[in-house]
Scaffold this motif. Structure first.
Motif, PDB file in Angstrom:
ATOM      1  N   ASP A 106       0.808  -1.218   0.000  1.00 53.48           N
ATOM      2  CA  ASP A 106       0.000   0.000   0.000  1.00 53.48           C
ATOM      3  C   ASP A 106       0.845   1.274   0.000  1.00 53.48           C
ATOM      4  N   PHE A 107       2.088   1.196  -0.460  1.00 52.74           N
ATOM      5  CA  PHE A 107       2.976   2.364  -0.450  1.00 52.74           C
ATOM      6  C   PHE A 107       2.341   3.550  -1.169  1.00 52.74           C
ATOM      7  N   TYR A 108       1.540   3.261  -2.188  1.00 52.44           N
ATOM      8  CA  TYR A 108       0.961   4.316  -3.018  1.00 52.44           C
ATOM      9  C   TYR A 108       0.055   5.254  -2.218  1.00 52.44           C
ATOM     10  N   LEU A 109      -0.424   4.807  -1.069  1.00 52.65           N
ATOM     11  CA  LEU A 109      -1.245   5.683  -0.221  1.00 52.65           C
ATOM     12  C   LEU A 109      -0.432   6.888   0.258  1.00 52.65           C
ATOM     13  N   ALA A 110       0.876   6.694   0.406  1.00 54.88           N
ATOM     14  CA  ALA A 110       1.748   7.780   0.848  1.00 54.88           C
ATOM     15  C   ALA A 110       1.884   8.883  -0.200  1.00 54.88           C
ATOM     16  N   LEU A 111       1.469   8.611  -1.439  1.00 53.50           N
ATOM     17  CA  LEU A 111       1.504   9.639  -2.470  1.00 53.50           C
ATOM     18  C   LEU A 111       0.429  10.697  -2.221  1.00 53.50           C
ATOM     19  N   GLY A 112      -0.584  10.340  -1.434  1.00 47.99           N
ATOM     20  CA  GLY A 112      -1.635  11.286  -1.105  1.00 47.99           C
ATOM     21  C   GLY A 112      -2.575  11.602  -2.255  1.00 47.99           C
ATOM     22  N   LEU A 113      -2.750  10.662  -3.148  1.00 49.61           N
ATOM     23  CA  LEU A 113      -3.612  10.891  -4.311  1.00 49.61           C
ATOM     24  C   LEU A 113      -5.060  10.481  -4.072  1.00 49.61           C
ATOM     25  N   GLY A 114      -5.380  10.011  -2.882  1.00 48.03           N
ATOM     26  CA  GLY A 114      -6.725   9.527  -2.589  1.00 48.03           C
ATOM     27  C   GLY A 114      -7.822  10.549  -2.807  1.00 48.03           C
ATOM     28  N   ASP A 115      -7.514  11.834  -2.610  1.00 41.55           N
ATOM     29  CA  ASP A 115      -8.508  12.877  -2.826  1.00 41.55           C
ATOM     30  C   ASP A 115      -8.524  13.367  -4.269  1.00 41.55           C
ATOM     31  N   ALA A 116      -7.493  13.019  -5.035  1.00 39.94           N
ATOM     32  CA  ALA A 116      -7.374  13.544  -6.392  1.00 39.94           C
ATOM     33  C   ALA A 116      -7.820  12.557  -7.467  1.00 39.94           C
ATOM     34  N   VAL A 117      -7.716  11.277  -7.194  1.00 43.46           N
ATOM     35  CA  VAL A 117      -8.125  10.262  -8.180  1.00 43.46           C
ATOM     36  C   VAL A 117      -9.036   9.244  -7.494  1.00 43.46           C
TER      37      VAL A 117
END
Length: 137
Positions: A106-117
């Motif tokens: 789940d490293f991709y959660l650290a990108l913080g894109l959850g609100d954008a995509v």
């Protein structure tokens, strides 16, 4: 995230340094940086990743387990998918199989894109990493 190789950790830091629409702009920049396939590799010989909302194909060259080579193919009209592929390419290509296997799923959660995509698009990135790891086990 301590389990990330430096190249991927730097990408996570870049995304952490920006907010909102700037995150999407950064993702678009990554999409433009996805390298073309080498001449010896055809999309037809690559593995599809159907979890992605846009067509995405990947190939993992694990002949040298100390320097994994990753190849991605996604159409230019799919910038989010291309951006995710480019992040994985820039962050993981050339690393050892063990380094890649040690990356948190789940490293991709650290990108913080959850609100954008959308969550469906994020699931595509997760699926790409899962398929890469499956080739390395």
């Amino acid at each position: 995230m301590a389990d990330l190789p430096e190249s991927l950790a730097e990408i996570v830091e870049d995304f952490s340094a920006v907010d909102g629409q700037d995150k999407l702009q950064l993702l678009l920049e990554f999409s433009r940086e996805l390298p073309p396939l080498p001449e010896h590799l055809e999309q037809a010989a690559m593995e599809p990743v159907p979890e992605c909302q846009s067509p995405l194909f990947l190939s993992v060259d694990a002949a040298d387990r100390e320097s994994i080579k990753l190849y991605f193919s996604a159409p230019p009209e799919a910038p989010t998918t291309r951006g995710f592929a480019s992040i994985l390419h820039q962050g993981l290509d050339g690393h050892s199989a063990q380094t890649i296997l040690d990356i948190p799923d789940d490293f991709y959660l650290a990108l913080g894109l959850g609100d954008a995509v959308s969550p469906l698009r994020l699931r595509g990135m997760s699926a790409m990493l899962t398929r890469i790891k499956r080739h390395l086990k």
